[in-house]
Write a protein that holds these residues in place. Structure first.
Motif, PDB file in Angstrom:
ATOM      1  N   LEU A   1      -2.596   9.923   1.596  1.00  0.00           N
ATOM      2  CA  LEU A   1      -2.415   9.786   3.049  1.00  0.00           C
ATOM      3  C   LEU A   1      -2.043   8.353   3.378  1.00  0.00           C
ATOM      4  O   LEU A   1      -2.797   7.420   3.085  1.00  0.00           O
ATOM      5  CB  LEU A   1      -3.696  10.192   3.788  1.00  0.00           C
ATOM      6  CG  LEU A   1      -4.134  11.636   3.539  1.00  0.00           C
ATOM      7  CD1 LEU A   1      -5.440  11.672   2.786  1.00  0.00           C
ATOM      8  CD2 LEU A   1      -4.239  12.392   4.839  1.00  0.00           C
ATOM      9  N   ASP A   2      -0.843   8.194   3.974  1.00  0.00           N
ATOM     10  CA  ASP A   2      -0.336   6.851   4.245  1.00  0.00           C
ATOM     11  C   ASP A   2      -0.409   6.537   5.734  1.00  0.00           C
ATOM     12  O   ASP A   2       0.451   6.930   6.503  1.00  0.00           O
ATOM     13  CB  ASP A   2       1.107   6.746   3.747  1.00  0.00           C
ATOM     14  CG  ASP A   2       1.661   5.341   3.940  1.00  0.00           C
ATOM     15  OD1 ASP A   2       0.847   4.404   4.076  1.00  0.00           O
ATOM     16  OD2 ASP A   2       2.896   5.187   3.959  1.00  0.00           O
ATOM     17  N   GLU A   3      -1.444   5.806   6.120  1.00  0.00           N
ATOM     18  CA  GLU A   3      -1.616   5.388   7.530  1.00  0.00           C
ATOM     19  C   GLU A   3      -1.347   6.544   8.482  1.00  0.00           C
ATOM     20  O   GLU A   3      -0.578   6.424   9.423  1.00  0.00           O
ATOM     21  CB  GLU A   3      -0.670   4.239   7.868  1.00  0.00           C
ATOM     22  CG  GLU A   3      -0.998   2.980   7.097  1.00  0.00           C
ATOM     23  CD  GLU A   3      -0.209   1.775   7.631  1.00  0.00           C
ATOM     24  OE1 GLU A   3       0.003   1.714   8.856  1.00  0.00           O
ATOM     25  OE2 GLU A   3       0.173   0.920   6.832  1.00  0.00           O
ATOM     26  N   VAL A   4      -2.036   7.671   8.253  1.00  0.00           N
ATOM     27  CA  VAL A   4      -1.678   8.886   8.976  1.00  0.00           C
ATOM     28  C   VAL A   4      -2.062   8.862  10.450  1.00  0.00           C
ATOM     29  O   VAL A   4      -1.621   9.711  11.205  1.00  0.00           O
ATOM     30  CB  VAL A   4      -2.301  10.137   8.312  1.00  0.00           C
ATOM     31  CG1 VAL A   4      -1.707  10.361   6.934  1.00  0.00           C
ATOM     32  CG2 VAL A   4      -3.801  10.008   8.239  1.00  0.00           C
TER      33      VAL A   4
ATOM     34  N   LYS B   1       0.829  -1.211   0.000  1.00  0.00           N
ATOM     35  CA  LYS B   1       0.000   0.000   0.000  1.00  0.00           C
ATOM     36  C   LYS B   1       0.857   1.252   0.000  1.00  0.00           C
ATOM     37  O   LYS B   1       0.655   2.176  -0.798  1.00  0.00           O
ATOM     38  CB  LYS B   1      -0.894   0.021   1.257  1.00  0.00           C
ATOM     39  CG  LYS B   1      -1.677  -1.256   1.479  1.00  0.00           C
ATOM     40  CD  LYS B   1      -2.470  -1.218   2.776  1.00  0.00           C
ATOM     41  CE  LYS B   1      -1.668  -1.106   4.042  1.00  0.00           C
ATOM     42  NZ  LYS B   1      -0.903  -2.292   4.433  1.00  0.00           N
ATOM     43  N   CYS B   2       1.825   1.228   0.905  1.00  0.00           N
ATOM     44  CA  CYS B   2       2.726   2.360   1.048  1.00  0.00           C
ATOM     45  C   CYS B   2       3.482   2.603  -0.258  1.00  0.00           C
ATOM     46  O   CYS B   2       3.583   3.730  -0.748  1.00  0.00           O
ATOM     47  CB  CYS B   2       3.692   1.972   2.165  1.00  0.00           C
ATOM     48  SG  CYS B   2       4.701   3.247   2.770  1.00  0.00           S
ATOM     49  N   THR B   3       3.984   1.524  -0.819  1.00  0.00           N
ATOM     50  CA  THR B   3       4.748   1.620  -2.058  1.00  0.00           C
ATOM     51  C   THR B   3       3.892   2.192  -3.183  1.00  0.00           C
ATOM     52  O   THR B   3       4.365   3.000  -3.990  1.00  0.00           O
ATOM     53  CB  THR B   3       5.283   0.228  -2.449  1.00  0.00           C
ATOM     54  OG1 THR B   3       5.957  -0.340  -1.322  1.00  0.00           O
ATOM     55  CG2 THR B   3       6.231   0.314  -3.623  1.00  0.00           C
TER      56      THR B   3
END
Ligand SMILES: Nc1ncnc2c1ncn2[C@@H]1O[C@H](COP(=O)(O)OP(=O)(O)O)[C@@H](O)[C@H]1O
Ligand SMILES: [Mg+2]
Lengths: 249, 222, 222
Positions: free
Chosen positions: A170-173, A40-42
């Motif tokens: 937004l990455d796991e903010v 997901k992050c990637t």
């Protein structure tokens, strides 16, 4: 607005993303969920071109991210152009990454001044406005070390919005925040969704996701396993998503 | 370049026994200074943390006086200065005393830092298990402090080994003093300085290597 | 009056040489260290390896040996130096190597997320470095840099062993003449402390100040 077509990404021998396609229309919210390590992050980092991708294409407003096509061959874009394209996609990170040597206000104003050449006074006024919008009127002149996690994350959102991006990533903010602080950040995101900002959001907050999602995609092992509307979260059609949601609940 | 100069390593070979003797004295000074300096460092750290104001202040003054001047000043002070007061320490004693005083101050601060880095909760945890002050110190504080200080200690000890090369100024017959003598006698500066550089590199590298191994062992133990 | 011309005046002349030498070394060493440190930030693996080896040599070999190497070996390459120039060259090279290491440490101490965040708002690589990485690195570099300055000022004392008439050598001459070893060395000790202690305090203040604002210090000399 954001069109991802069959992208793939390798870290050495490891295939982190494989043939992922996704279309996020303007003004909609796309929620990305999946187990840890599913890529997901990637995926978000590729959209922001913090990581180059190996196969497929990412378009933002029909403009290819990171590369340009030249008589059928793909070449990396120039540094400057990549930087300009990155400013079209604001990114908010799990651990905030505020510039530690700048006040909250400077954090928000610096990119408009240095990247877009907006005059100092104007950029500061806009930054103030942005910080007021995320509820930080009182904390504008504080250094990040003096802000709580929730406050830092709201500054980070204001900073990402400062360059007026077309899309917010937004990455796991909320993953690094105390439970009491999560709500204040989600509140800000909810307001942005209501304003019609296009967003790609990686999150584990399923109830919140169900509330604001226009579209939900489920990644596992670097592949897109299931996608659909907000109702997907309530009625998953694949066994894998059902198990995943079951574990989270 | 090198016109009329031919390398002659035999010059070094011929005086190998002398060099070995010098190296032995270098090691002697180094080991003594490290051992005694560590003693001073532990005592100094405890004094710095003392609840008696006078003791803590005295330790602080000692540290600042030592750290803000060269070790060579202390060597000269003891060797050339004390005789005017009727005290005559020999070269070797002066050298070791100066290195111990100088580096004892550094080790004081290193040990104190190592103690300060131990979380207060560790002590509370030990207390909650019913350990007394001494047991807590022995079982919890000392081992953790040791882990904390090893990297910094390693740096300081390398400095000590390098600083032994200055004691030749007090006519201590240590390794580099022998090297200087031989350069004057034979004019074979290139050969002797190369050997000196290699010898010191081996000394300092094996010292920090040994300590790094010790550190790795400790990390593993955790 | 005799006390002044016989003791204080020669020491002051020596002090002037020490200050001159230290200033040159600090300026040249800082310029070299920052240039090499930044170069390290952008260099490829071969250049980096070469720089790592140079730093290793400068750390593992006693400074006195390095000074002798510059003094005796450079003439082979057709460069002949006076004692003072040798001192400046050797100490500046050493200073540059150690400061390079500090700058490198400072750059590495900036968390990787800062790079991500800076790129994500649209900075070019040059802007990332100039606006985000270097300012943060600079703040963490400053305290260890000042510690290193103190170290270098103290290190100039060894140049007396090369016959450069700085304060230590001036002191020895006065002692030989007057036999007032204790007074002379106490005065020199005091002078070094008067120069170095304020610097030490400034470094400590900066560090405390930066830490309060959440900057992390880079690792430097102990
Ligand atoms: N810089 C990297 N180098 C090598 N592997 C990486 C790197 N970044 C991420 N990975 C790997 O890629 C996979 C996906 O990571 P990530 O996108 O962070 O997953 P998620 O955000 O879904 O938890 C993981 O297996 C991770 O170990
Ligand atoms: Mg992740």
């Amino acid at each position: 607005m954001v069109r991802i077509e069959g992208i793939g990404k390798n870290y050495g021998a490891l295939r982190v993303l494989d043939d992922v396609s996704l279309n996020v229309r303007k003004g909609t919210v796309c929620i990305i969920i999946g187990p840890s390590g599913s890529g997901k992050c990637t995926l978000l980092r590729c959209v922001n071109f913090l990581e180059p991708y190996d196969d497929g294409s990412i378009f933002i407003d029909e403009e290819l991210v990171g590369y340009r096509e030249e008589n059928g061959r793909r070449r990396p874009r120039k540094q400057r152009e990549i930087a300009r394209m990155r400013a079209q996609t604001g990114m908010v990170f799990q651990d905030f990454n505020l510039f530690t040597h700048m006040t909250a206000l400077e954090n928000v104003a610096v990119a408009p001044i240095k990247v877009q050449g907006i005059p100092w006074a104007e950029a500061n006024a806009l930054a103030e406005e942005g910080l007021i919008k995320v509820g930080l009127k009182e904390r504008m002149y504080a250094y990040p070390a003096f802000l709580s996690g929730g406050e830092q994350q709201r500054v980070a959102i204001a900073r990402a919005l400062g360059v007026q991006p077309k899309v917010l990533l937004l990455d796991e903010v909320t993953s690094a925040l105390d439970p009491e602080r999560i709500a204040e950040v989600l509140e800000v995101i909810r307001a942005l969704a209501e304003e019609g900002l296009t967003m790609l959001i990686v999150t584990h907050e399923i109830p919140f996701a169900a509330e604001i999602a226009d579209q939900v995609v489920f990644l596992a092992g670097g592949r897109l396993v299931e996608s659909g509307g907000a109702e997907t979260l309530a009625k998953p059609s694949t066994e894998r998503l059902r198990t995943f949601l079951g574990k989270l609940a | 370049m090198f016109e009329g100069y031919f390398l002659y390593w035999g010059a070094v070979w011929d005086v190998l026994p002398k060099m070995a003797k010098g190296l032995l004295i270098t090691l002697e000074i180094g080991v003594m200074s490290i051992a005694l300096g560590l003693g001073v460092g532990v005592a100094g750290a405890l004094a710095r943390n003392s609840s008696r104001r006078a003791v803590a202040t005295a330790a602080l003054v000692y540290v600042e006086i030592m750290r803000n001047s060269p070790s060579l000043v202390k060597m000269y002070f003891i060797y050339f200065g004390l005789p005017s007061l009727g005290i005559y320490p020999g070269p070797l004693l002066s050298a070791v005393a100066a290195l111990v005083l100088h580096n004892g101050a550094y080790m004081t601060e290193i040990v104190r830092g190592g103690l300060a880095a131990i979380p207060r909760t560790q002590v509370l945890a030990a207390r909650s298990l019913g350990m007394g002050t001494w047991t807590t110190f022995q079982v919890v504080i000392l081992p953790q402090a040791f882990d904390n200080v090893l990297p910094s200690l390693s740096n300081n000890w390398v400095e000590i080994v390098k600083d032994t090369s200055l004691t030749g100024a007090l006519s201590v017959r240590e390794f580099f003093h022998v090297v200087e003598e031989q350069i004057s006698a034979t004019l074979r500066s290139f050969e002797f300085l190369t050997v000196a550089a290699v010898v010191y590199l081996v000394l300092t590298a094996s010292l920090s290597g040994a300590l790094r191994t010790a550190e790795a062992r400790i990390k593993y133990r955790r | 009056m005799e006390w002044y011309t016989g003791m204080v005046a020669p020491l002051m002349r020596g002090l002037l040489v020490t200050v001159e030498l230290a200033t040159l070394v600090l300026v040249l060493g800082s310029i070299g260290g920052v240039l090499f440190g930044v170069l390290w930030g952008i260099a490829g693996p071969v250049v980096r390896a070469a720089m790592t080896i140079a730093i290793m040599l400068s750390r593992g070999i006693p400074l006195l040996v390095q000074v002798f190497i510059v003094f005796f070996v450079l003439p082979f390459f057709g460069v002949e130096f006076t004692g003072f120039t040798t001192a400046v060259v050797a100490l500046s090279l050493f200073a540059a190597a150690t400061i390079t290491e500090i700058v490198r440490g400072g750059i590495l101490a900036v968390p990787h997320g800062q790079m991500d965040a800076a790129r994500s708002v649209g900075f070019t690589y040059y802007q990332v470095m100039r606006i985000v990485i270097f300012p943060q690195a600079f703040r963490s570099i400053l305290p260890p840099l000042i510690t290193q300055f103190v170290f270098l000022i103290k290190a100039t004392s060894i140049i007396s062993l090369l016959g450069v008439p700085e304060i230590m050598l001036a002191g020895r001459e006065v002692i030989e003449r007057t036999l007032l070893g204790f007074q002379v060395m106490a005065m020199i000790w005091l002078i070094y402390t008067a120069i170095c202690y304020p610097l030490t305090i400034v470094g400590r203040r900066l560090e405390a100040n930066f830490q309060r604002r959440g900057f992390r210090p880079a690792l430097g000399e102990p």
